[in-house]
Design a protein around this motif. Structure first.
Motif, PDB file in Angstrom:
ATOM      1  N   ASP A 128       1.029  -1.137   0.095  1.00 25.65           N
ATOM      2  CA  ASP A 128      -0.020  -0.144   0.155  1.00 25.65           C
ATOM      3  C   ASP A 128       0.817   1.379  -0.071  1.00 25.65           C
ATOM      4  N   GLY A 129       2.011   1.159   0.586  1.00 23.51           N
ATOM      5  CA  GLY A 129       3.020   2.292   0.776  1.00 23.51           C
ATOM      6  C   GLY A 129       3.731   2.450  -0.611  1.00 23.51           C
ATOM      7  N   PHE A 166      -1.046  -5.061  -1.479  1.00 24.38           N
ATOM      8  CA  PHE A 166      -1.219  -5.761  -0.159  1.00 24.38           C
ATOM      9  C   PHE A 166      -1.214  -4.915   0.936  1.00 24.38           C
ATOM     10  N   ASP A 186      -1.542  -3.122   4.595  1.00 21.71           N
ATOM     11  CA  ASP A 186      -1.345  -3.328   5.979  1.00 21.71           C
ATOM     12  C   ASP A 186      -1.422  -2.049   6.796  1.00 21.71           C
ATOM     13  N   ALA A 220       0.726   0.524   6.401  1.00 23.30           N
ATOM     14  CA  ALA A 220       2.049   0.511   6.860  1.00 23.30           C
ATOM     15  C   ALA A 220       2.968   0.306   5.992  1.00 23.30           C
ATOM     16  N   TYR A 221       4.230   1.244   6.186  1.00 24.26           N
ATOM     17  CA  TYR A 221       5.346   0.832   5.539  1.00 24.26           C
ATOM     18  C   TYR A 221       5.990  -0.617   6.379  1.00 24.26           C
ATOM     19  N   GLY A 222       5.208  -1.466   5.942  1.00 23.89           N
ATOM     20  CA  GLY A 222       5.292  -2.676   7.152  1.00 23.89           C
ATOM     21  C   GLY A 222       6.597  -3.114   7.396  1.00 23.89           C
TER      22      GLY A 222
HETATM   23 MG   LIG Z   1       2.340  -1.802   3.522  1.00 24.45          MG
END
Ligand SMILES: [Mg+2]
Ligand SMILES: Cc1ncc(C[n+]2csc(CCOP(=O)(O)OP(=O)(O)O)c2C)c(N)n1
Length: 566
Positions: A458-459, A483, A485, A487-489
């Motif tokens: 997403d980021g 994908f 989340d 977040a910058y997971g």
């Molecule tokens: Mg992410």
């Protein structure tokens, strides 16, 4: 009236260019004007120059032919820099046509509109070569020189900086055409390597008891010979992530993608007493940031002499084109007797090993190593691995997958099995977020015949998500999976590992991606579990329109974070 811009277009066509990705501005309108009536050249207008650069890169990766992008000076050049940097790091042939202020004023620092004080200095670290023609008549030769370099040397980006007065200058009706693109079909690197070095390499490999072949992205044109070499030598083969699929990853002698963070190929490379490395730069992912104990005698083949001995001392260095050297090696081994037995279960159509190779004891149980690794990554990232395996099932082998830098991409190296070269792409060298979607658009435009999928977080998606507009406008039915989340997971996980309980900067409030896609006129859909991604991708491929699929992000720590007991 024929102008410098017409010469430019003629030279591009003579070199086989059929698509230009770019953004118009006051300095390059002469080029657009020369293209107005040009039927053989498709002009794709992007939403910023970085998109144009990545699309040209994706086009190049999908076709093997150089991609071309066109910018305004100043901010156009700085915008495209990131994409050119990625192409440079990944040795992808991209030609940047940067338009420029009028010749007389370029070098006078008068803070003119769009003026970039020293464009040559700005571009020097992301291009192998570039030039600013001084006369309109030189434009064609400059383009031709860039193409000659792409085809005869390491294919890193080139630029031609085009002052606007030269683009509009009238040129003689007879000017140009001086053999541009001549012999293009047969161009290859000069045959410079010494046959004696090939013989030394053959002897070294025959004398080795634990040989390994390591293949990098520079060897993709040699796929056929390398597969034959693997079988003739009965040698375990590891590929870097750029070389993924050059030998099918499920070949009985293939250890697959050697991204060492997964320990892939680690045993092989650390235990080998002789390593034949072709088109490999021994970068950080292959060597785990140069910490691996790779001690076998190295036979290093590369078109770029500066790569040999750069990170690893080579006992034999061969400067040459991977395809030519691989063919020369194959000829040598073919001339040897065929062995009585094979070391691996021969598949239909595979070659028997030569006698010396057959007599050598198999030193590595390749299939067992592969299975151990697969089991290990399944434990570490079960959802990511299952998703990637599911995607492999629905995507035919010739599909092109473009990854961004994100959680799932890290697992693709080990979990997504490639059987064809250059079908699974990473922004591997520079590691820039925002690569996947525009690169996939450029690839799909070039190869409408194959499925093209971008795998994004997403980021990273939002670094270039606006290029969905280009996909819609140009009717490019690319499929992007996000994908999400929030977040910058990957970085958030790294932060909590290195700075426990001290979290900052990693959380995101992502938009509603389905509505985002729809706002551009693309198809948008959401799946409520990551297991449903393969099915959603298969359904999207049935449509003739760009599709964005939003899915939850598989939960897994990045592979480089050590987990106790695993
Ligand atoms: Mg992410
Ligand atoms: C241009 C650029 N800026 C920053 C980074 C650092 N970076 C690497 S991965 C990452 C997080 C990506 O987030 P997302 O795309 O959502 O994927 P996730 O890690 O959440 O799966 C960041 C910020 C980068 N690689 N490239």
């Amino acid at each position: 009236m024929r102008t410098g811009a017409h010469l430019l277009v003629e030279a591009l066509k003579a070199n086989g260019v059929d698509t230009i990705f770019g953004v118009p501005g006051i300095h390059n309108l002469a080029i657009y004007d020369a293209l107005v009536d040009e039927r053989a050249l498709r002009v794709v207008t992007t939403r910023d120059e970085r998109g144009a650069g990545h699309m040209a890169d994706g086009y190049a990766r999908a076709t093997g032919r150089p991609g071309v992008c066109l910018t305004v000076p100043g901010p156009g050049v700085t915008n495209v820099l990131t994409a050119i940097g990625e192409a440079y790091a990944d040795s992808s042939p991209v030609l940047l046509l940067a338009s420029q202020l009028p010749s007389g004023t370029v070098t006078v620092d008068r803070e003119d509109f769009h003026q970039l004080r020293d464009v040559a200095a700005v571009l020097a670290s992301v291009t192998q070569w570039g030039v600013r023609p001084e006369r309109a008549e030189e434009i064609g030769r400059a383009v031709d020189e860039a193409f000659r370099r792409f085809e005869t040397a390491r294919p890193r980006p080139c630029y031609v900086d085009l002052p606007m007065d030269l683009l509009s200058a009238k040129v003689d009706d007879l000017a140009g055409g001086e053999g541009w693109g001549e012999g293009r079909a047969n161009r290859c690197a000069p045959d410079v390597f010494a046959p004696a070095d090939v013989c030394r390499a053959v002897e070294a490999l025959m004398g080795a008891s634990r040989p390994v072949l390591l293949i990098g992205g520079g060897a993709w044109k040699a796929a056929e010979s390398l597969r034959e070499l693997v079988e003739l030598l009965s040698i375990p083969v590891v590929m870097t992530s750029s070389g993924k699929g050059i030998v099918p990853e499920d070949h009985p002698l293939s250890l697959g993608d050697g991204w060492m963070v997964h320990q892939l190929g680690r045993e092989a490379l650390e235990q080998a007493d002789s390593i034949l490395a072709i088109g490999v730069r021994f970068g950080p992912l292959t060597t785990s940031w140069w910490t691996r104990q790779i001690g076998g005698a190295l036979i290093h083949v590369d078109i770029d002499p500066s790569e040999i001995g750069k990170h690893m001392p080579a006992s034999i260095g061969i400067v040459g084109d991977a395809k030519q050297v691989a063919e020369a090696l194959v000829v040598q081994f073919r001339e040897r007797d065929v062995g009585p037995t094979s070391l691996f279960e021969l598949r239909r159509g595979s070659r028997k090993p030569c006698a010396e190779a057959a007599a050598r004891r198999p030193w590595l149980d390749v299939i067992a190593v592969r299975e151990r690794r697969r089991a290990a990554i399944r434990v570490r990232a079960p959802e990511a691995v299952a998703t990637l395996e599911g995607l492999r099932r629905v995507l035919p082998d010739e599909s092109l997958v473009f990854n961004d830098i994100n959680g799932i991409a890290c697992w693709g190296a080990g979990a997504f099995i490639c059987r064809q070269p250059r079908t699974f792409h990473y922004p591997i060298g520079f590691g820039c977020l925002g690569f996947a979607l525009p690169a996939a658009i450029g690839a799909k435009l070039a190869r409408p015949d194959v499925p093209v999928v971008a795998l994004c977080g997403d980021g990273g998606f939002l670094f270039s998500g606006h290029e969905l507009a280009t996909a819609v406008q140009e009717r490019v039915p690319v499929v992007a999976v996000i994908f999400n989340d929030n977040a910058y997971g990957t970085i958030k996980a790294d932060q909590s590992y290195r700075y426990p309980a001290r979290s900052l900067g990693g959380d995101l409030r992502s938009p509603d991606f389905v509505r985002y896609a729809e706002a551009f006129g693309a198809r948008g859909c959401r799946v409520d579990s990551v297991q449903k991604v393969p099915e959603a991708v298969a359904a999207a491929l049935e449509h003739d329109a760009p599709t964005l699929i939003e899915a939850p992000c598989p939960q897994a720590l990045p592979p480089w974070i050590e987990v106790e007991g695993r």
